[in-house]
Each structure stands twice: as C-alpha cells, then as structure tokens.
Design a protein around this motif. Structure first.
Motif: not given
Length: 433
Positions: A316-317, A324-331, A359-363, A375-386
């Motif tokens: 969780t970070a 290198l995103g903005r405005g969210n927490w990732d888990q 999953r992500t949440a607003k910061k 909330r769950a995120v089904d986005d392969s681009a976000v996974v690739a970015t991580i």
C-alpha cells in the motif's frame, strides 16, 4: 495493439549507464584461460545465427571448439590458433575443410570482443564476444532470431519444424503433442492450442518445402530445459527466443545479493526485497541508502517456496512512488520471481515482477486510507506502469539493466527511467558507440 516506446529492441536505456564503465579495460590474455564466446556470421549451424565458441588459451596458443546452442545434436568443430598482443588468428575445422580468420581485440558496449581485423564490404563481419562475467547458461542456450525477434526473453519459445519431417509425420509425436501453441482467434487477442490439435495445419503449411516456425508458451523458468529437450527431436530444426510480443518486465541484479552460488537464498531475497521496496515506496531516490518520507505499508512479506523462492508482499503506497502517478493510493500484491534469463551474465540473475489484485483509493492525506476504501482497478496500463517503475528504479539503484515490453496502452510517465529490451546475444555496432 500499441507497444511501449521503450519496447523496441536496440533502444538504449539510461539504466544501462554501466556499459563501458564496469567493463573498463580489456580482459588480459592471462584471464582468458577457458572461456565461452558467442560467434556471429559463422554459418556452420544454420538456422542459428549464433554459435558457441569455447577457447582455451595457454602460452599464446589457442584450442577449443565451435558448437551449436545446447541440446542441438550436431557435433562441434575443432578450433586452433594463436593469440598475441590482442591479435587472434583462428582456424576452424580440420583437414581439407578448414577456414582461417584474423581478429583484433576490442571492447564495445557490454562486451569484450574479437572482430575481424579486416572485413570485406558486403559480407557480414565475423566476431566473437562475451561479457566480462561470461554468459549465463540461459544466455548460451537461448538466442533470438534476428529477423523476427520481438524482445521477449521468457515465458515462450519460437519452434521451427523441418518441412520434410512434418509432411511425413501424420500425428504429433508424444514429446511435442502437449506443447501450448500461441494462436490468434478470429475475434483477436491470443490464446493457446495444443500442438497435436494444430498439427495438420502445420503439415499443410510445410507442403511448399519451407520449414515452419511458430511460438509456444512455456512456464517461467522452464525455457532453457524445454529448448534443449526440443532440439533433440528429429522434427525440430531450431528453438529460439520467442518472436511473440506481450507483457515483460525484468531487472538484472548481482547474484550474490540474493543467492549463494547458483542457489537463491530465501533469507537474502527477503532482506533485499524489504530494503529495496522500502526505499522505492517511501519516495527515496534510487541512489539513496535509507528510506524517504512518504508513508507506505509493506504487509505479509514472505518468500514462498512452492515453485522456487520468490518474494511476495501486499503493498500500500502513494501512486507518486509506485508509478509516478498523482492523487491516489495504490494497493496490490507483488511477486518478485528470481530467474536466470538470456539477459543475464554468469554473475547476475533477473527479478521478474508480477502485479495482481490492484486497487486504488483517492488520496486525502499523508496516511494510507482504510482498506475498505480501495476499489479494484481493471486496467492493464496501470499494472504495466507499476511494473516498469519497479524494474527501472531497481536498475537505476543497482547501476544495472532492465527490460520492459507491453501491449497495454502504456505511456511512460514524466521523469521515468527507460528500459531496453536487451539480450546479450549481439554486439553494439561501431557507429552506435
């Protein structure tokens, strides 16, 4: 489907900063003793573009062999010659079927190299090369096809079957029948079919007397063993790195950091993962030795051993740290699998990340929010970015190399460190230096 701009073979990454630094100076003659080299432009083991030269140097005299990649049943050829003051004179073969070439010693990119002292325009120059620490067993066994290699170095192979054998074999042999062939359905994408179920289609293609090539998917870490076993089959003309594209991320690290000899140490891997992730997730720069100021959680970190040691943790970070995103927490759940791949030297090992359950949440503040707000995120681009952020950060921290390839709708974030798709089975062209 679009691919990442950093996925093209030959793109030089900033994480390759050690090229020409860690390898400063030529390898002295005394250190050559017995070494394995790759050889280019020696057409003895087609369709492979690479042969394996084993050279033993004693008192200026050279002996050894030139062989196909491991598992190919063809007999090696003898090598003999001399080496003095960086000038190598090498004779290939014996009796009336011999070829003598002259080479000069050089250093280029990651490699110590012997290249033809004088090349003939229009002919591919012959060269022998090796990294300072030698090649890993995977690098010696698996090379790419220069015509259609996409950049992948794990999770698949390209298999070439002999046309004549295909035509006269009505059913797939047992040793080949259960291989997973990558096929493209009419609705797009990629799925797998058993080789026995597409054997007739391949036989039909072979009726024009041309060998037939296709991609197969294999379990992570099984690539070398599978390639060597397949090369022994009479129907198989060649096995190479896969031509298929797809998802790939890896970072090369020094073996002693996570292994004792050739065996991954669970304790070392756990300590390495904890320390490296703590710096990344806290926002520390790659060159830092202590964590930064950002808050994060690294929960349930373990090194499971079902399929070999691998680092697994729930993270969780802040998105600023993870991608290198903005405005969210990732888990998400992270698995770091150590595997020796074709990108590795004899002294390195690759870490291959797998990101799942994102999953992500607003910061709303500096502290991680409650788990039930994600909330769950089904986005392969976000996974690739991580995954890209992870391997490029570690490569920058280690002064090593990373590789990245994706078919997701990926855009490299501002400030990101680029990766290259770099196998060690080729040398940099002189004009690229």
């Amino acid at each position: 489907m679009p691919t990442s701009p950093v996925s093209r073979p030959g793109h030089l990454a900033r994480c390759l900063m050690i090229a020409g630094v860690a390898l400063a100076g030529l390898v002295p003659q005394a250190a050559l003793a017995t070494e394995r080299y790759m050889a280019l432009a020696l057409p003895f083991f087609e369709p492979y573009r690479v042969a394996i030269a084993t050279l033993e140097v004693q008192g200026g005299k050279v002996s050894g062999t030139l062989a196909p990649p491991a598992g190919d049943p063809r007999a090696p050829l003898p090598l003999s010659g001399t080496l003095a003051d960086g000038a190598l004179r090498l004779t290939i073969g014996q009796g009336n079927d011999t070829y003598t070439l002259a080479f000069s010693e050089n250093q280029r990119g990651l490699h110590h190299i012997f290249e033809e002292a004088a090349s003939i325009p229009g002919l591919d120059a012959v060269s022998l090369f090796r990294p300072e620490d030698g090649f890993s067993a995977a690098a010696l066994a698996l090379q790419h096809d220069s015509d259609n290699w996409c950049g992948r170095v794990y999770g698949g192979l390209t298999l070439t079957l002999r046309a004549a054998e295909l035509v006269r074999t009505p059913a797939a042999p047992a040793a080949l029948a259960e291989l997973d062939v990558v096929v493209t359905p009419q609705q797009g994408g990629a799925v797998k079919a058993k080789l026995k179920d597409v054997w007739s289609r391949l036989r039909l293609a072979a009726r024009d007397n041309e060998d037939v090539s296709f991609d197969v998917a294999v379990p992570l870490g099984s690539e070398v063993r599978t390639a060597q076993e397949l090369r022994r089959m009479p129907q198989v003309a060649a096995v190479m790195l896969p031509s298929l594209c797809g998802e790939m991320a890896l970072v090369v690290v020094s073996r002693p950091k996570i292994a004792d000899g050739d065996t991954v140490s669970e304790a070392k891997l756990k300590a390495y993962g904890d320390a490296m992730l703590s710096r990344l997730l806290s926002g520390a720069p790659p060159e830092a030795t202590i964590p930064g100021q950002r808050k994060f959680k690294l929960a349930g970190a373990v090194v499971p051993g079902e399929a070999g040691p691998a680092y697994k943790a729930t993270i969780t970070a802040e998105a600023e740290a993870t991608r290198l995103g903005r405005g969210n927490w990732d888990q998400f759940t992270l698995l770091l699998q150590p595997v020796v791949t074709a990108t590795d030297t004899g002294a390195s090992i690759s870490l291959i990340p797998a990101v799942s359950d994102l999953r992500t949440a607003k910061k709303t503040g500096p502290q991680p929010p409650a788990d039930n707000t994600f909330r769950a995120v089904d986005d392969s681009a976000v996974v690739a970015t991580i995954a890209q952020r992870l391997v490029s950060y570690i490569a920058d921290a280690e002064g090593s190399r990373c590789a990245f390839l994706t078919q997701a709708d990926f855009e490299e974030p501002d400030g990101a460190i680029s990766c290259a798709n770099l196998a060690l089975d080729d040398v940099t062209h002189p004009d690229d230096n």
